[in-house]
Design an enzyme around this catalytic site. Sequence first.
Site, PDB file in Angstrom:
ATOM      1  N   LYS A  53       0.844  -1.200   0.000  1.00  0.00           N
ATOM      2  CA  LYS A  53       0.000   0.000   0.000  1.00  0.00           C
ATOM      3  C   LYS A  53       0.882   1.254   0.000  1.00  0.00           C
ATOM      4  CE  LYS A  53      -3.606  -2.576   2.301  1.00  0.00           C
ATOM      5  NZ  LYS A  53      -4.273  -2.986   3.514  1.00  0.00           N
ATOM      6  N   GLN A  97      -5.194  -2.144   9.791  1.00  0.00           N
ATOM      7  CA  GLN A  97      -4.859  -3.399   9.125  1.00  0.00           C
ATOM      8  C   GLN A  97      -5.354  -4.600   9.929  1.00  0.00           C
ATOM      9  OE1 GLN A  97      -3.231  -3.351   6.074  1.00  0.00           O
ATOM     10  NE2 GLN A  97      -3.537  -5.554   6.023  1.00  0.00           N
ATOM     11  N   ASP A 120     -11.482   1.732   3.476  1.00  0.00           N
ATOM     12  CA  ASP A 120     -11.701   0.293   3.311  1.00  0.00           C
ATOM     13  C   ASP A 120     -13.190  -0.026   3.149  1.00  0.00           C
ATOM     14  OD1 ASP A 120      -9.506  -1.343   3.152  1.00  0.00           O
ATOM     15  OD2 ASP A 120      -9.202  -1.480   5.327  1.00  0.00           O
TER      16      ASP A 120
END
Length: 294
Positions: A53, A97, A120
Amino acid sequence: MAQILDGKTLSAQIRSDLKDRLNKQLERGLALPFLTVMQVGDDLPSTVYVRAKQRACEEIGIGFRHYKLPAETSMEQLGEAVRDVNNDSTVHGLLVQSPLPPHLDEIEVQRLVSPLKDVDCFHPENVGLLYIGRPRFQPCTAAGIIEMLLAYNIETSGKNVVIIGRSVIVGRPLAIIMMLKGRGGNATVTVCHSRTKNLSDIAKQADILIPAVGIAELVKADWVKEGAVVIDVGINRIPDSSKKSGYRLVGDVAFKEVEPKVSAIAPVPGGVGPMTVAILVANVMRAAGLKVQD
Ligand code: NAD
């Protein structure tokens, strides 16, 4: 021979387009988009994903922070860290995460992230917007799959789509998008999971089969209809002494035996994974108020 759905090349094209768009819009004085990725503990695969990322953001020119917290971080401490980032107006995207250490409740943590920074698309508000067909952000992996199907002109309307896996991250949002009206939608969707009976028979009905399970090479040639499209989402590490790392990545599909039977297949690695990252970058730009599509 099946067409290989090359997510690596496609993702690079999308990221290059995003970079051009970013540069043009920055000339007009918009703020530099910034993504913070929080990681609790040091799970190795997570660290690899965070780095991917970071590379994608840096390549495009988006600000990035890898915000590391120790594995013993409490829910209160994590909540405080999330709130700090929520309140920082220079940060546009925040993701936490997964997996989190077992003492932390992922769903509760996702609820703490500002829905405006939830790139997300895990916050209940954003899940709700997706559900009613008015998404604020695209769930990254699901949207990456849709972009891949569209780029290769694979029709979804009226097709039998079988998704294996019902997770909040992949299976569920993908099922919603593919059953909704609109681009990459209008499909007849079946969602299978760990309690599904006769899984291989259901899989064999699919025009488009999308396993997202996490079991190496679960899907065999006799699970797949001749000429079907297969999008392999699974990422599994299996031991391989010929590799420096000691492992190699395989998908949920037994590629060698399935590939000759199907019309198109997204491989692992190099299929859905890179697409996920491209959509994430687009979401960060969206969160910063930039236009990512005409
Ligand atoms: P998860 O563990 O949350 O969900 C797995 C799903 O598979 C569950 O819904 C479960 O019911 C189902 N399942 C488990 N065993 C099964 C079985 N024997 N038969 C049928 N269904 C079964 O996992 P996840 O986060 O959705 O990830 C799934 C896989 O996709 C993993 O390999 C993960 O690494 C990969 N993944 C890839 C990307 C990407 O960008 N390519 C993104 C996210 C996840």
